[in-house]
Design a protein around this motif. Sequence first.
Motif, mmCIF file in Angstrom:
data_model
loop_
_atom_site.group_PDB
_atom_site.id
_atom_site.type_symbol
_atom_site.label_atom_id
_atom_site.label_comp_id
_atom_site.label_asym_id
_atom_site.label_seq_id
_atom_site.Cartn_x
_atom_site.Cartn_y
_atom_site.Cartn_z
ATOM 1 N N TYR A 41 38.267 50.032 57.820
ATOM 2 C CA TYR A 41 39.482 50.089 57.004
ATOM 3 C C TYR A 41 40.434 51.180 57.472
ATOM 4 C CZ TYR A 41 36.911 53.595 54.149
ATOM 5 O OH TYR A 41 36.198 54.685 53.706
ATOM 6 N N GLN A 42 40.153 51.774 58.625
ATOM 7 C CA GLN A 42 41.113 52.683 59.250
ATOM 8 C C GLN A 42 42.398 51.935 59.631
ATOM 9 O OE1 GLN A 42 41.218 55.983 59.515
ATOM 10 N NE2 GLN A 42 43.187 55.825 60.567
ATOM 11 N N TRP A 43 42.324 50.587 59.622
ATOM 12 C CA TRP A 43 43.521 49.804 59.929
ATOM 13 C C TRP A 43 44.650 50.105 58.938
ATOM 14 C CZ3 TRP A 43 45.968 46.559 56.531
ATOM 15 C CH2 TRP A 43 45.231 46.136 55.409
ATOM 16 N N LEU A 44 44.290 50.686 57.782
ATOM 17 C CA LEU A 44 45.305 51.041 56.796
ATOM 18 C C LEU A 44 46.259 52.121 57.304
ATOM 19 C CD1 LEU A 44 42.979 50.992 53.673
ATOM 20 C CD2 LEU A 44 44.874 49.410 54.125
ATOM 21 N N MET A 45 45.939 52.668 58.466
ATOM 22 C CA MET A 45 46.869 53.586 59.119
ATOM 23 C C MET A 45 48.223 52.924 59.365
ATOM 24 S SD MET A 45 45.276 53.385 62.978
ATOM 25 C CE MET A 45 46.593 54.230 63.845
#
Length: 261
Positions: free
Chosen positions: A215-219
Amino acid sequence: MKMSYLKKGMTTFDVKILGIILMVVDHVHQMFFTVVPTWVDYFGRPVATLFFFLSVVGFSHTHSKKKYMWRLYSGVVIMSLGNMAMSQLFPSAVGVELINNIFRDLFLGTVLMAGIDAFATFKADKKVGQLFKGVFLMLLPLLLAIPVLLITALPGTFGPVLAQVMMTFVPNAALAENSIMIYMIPLLYLARNSKPWQMGIISLFAVLYLLTGSYQWLMIFALIPIALYNGQKGPGVKNFFYVFYPAHIWGLYLLSYFLMR
């Protein structure tokens, strides 16, 4: 009023304050993860990207890149020593690991940006030494990780003690909070004169994280303040972050220690 603000855009100060607010929310989850729900951590995913972007702005406009790097390195050492002292004096009863040190990521980012500068000098002057310097600086965060990993594996107490010393004074990619993501910094620096390219680079990293299931894609939401960034400095608070960052982490850690025992 809102349309007027959007038209005005966000200064460096505005983006930094937004990053600090999201960072505090993220660290509240870290220190109280047993009672604070996981989704609170989502708010912190754009933080590293925002500070990476701001470090590119800072490194591009600073009067002395060496002093800029030295301030960050000093932050690395002070934060490492403080974390070690806090962990020893106030061991967490719920397993909170005090390993935060964004100064390490930002310092390594300046090393990589210095590598980009060396390549630019080589392109302009055709000095082969600058080419080798650029390659060396780009690989340095990875090369410095090798001895730390090897020393950690040594048997007995000598290995861990020496590794702790190296982890305090030798920043490297293996210890970076954001791991290999630090290599986004030189890419953003390379594209520092084109915000669309910078936003494309951030989007690419977000997609890669999405594909890995992180969920680091929320960057990706860092693109909103970056799109609104107007290139202006805003109020000068150069040293505020250097003080606030360790102070809020150690403060939250102590609060967690006394409340979660």
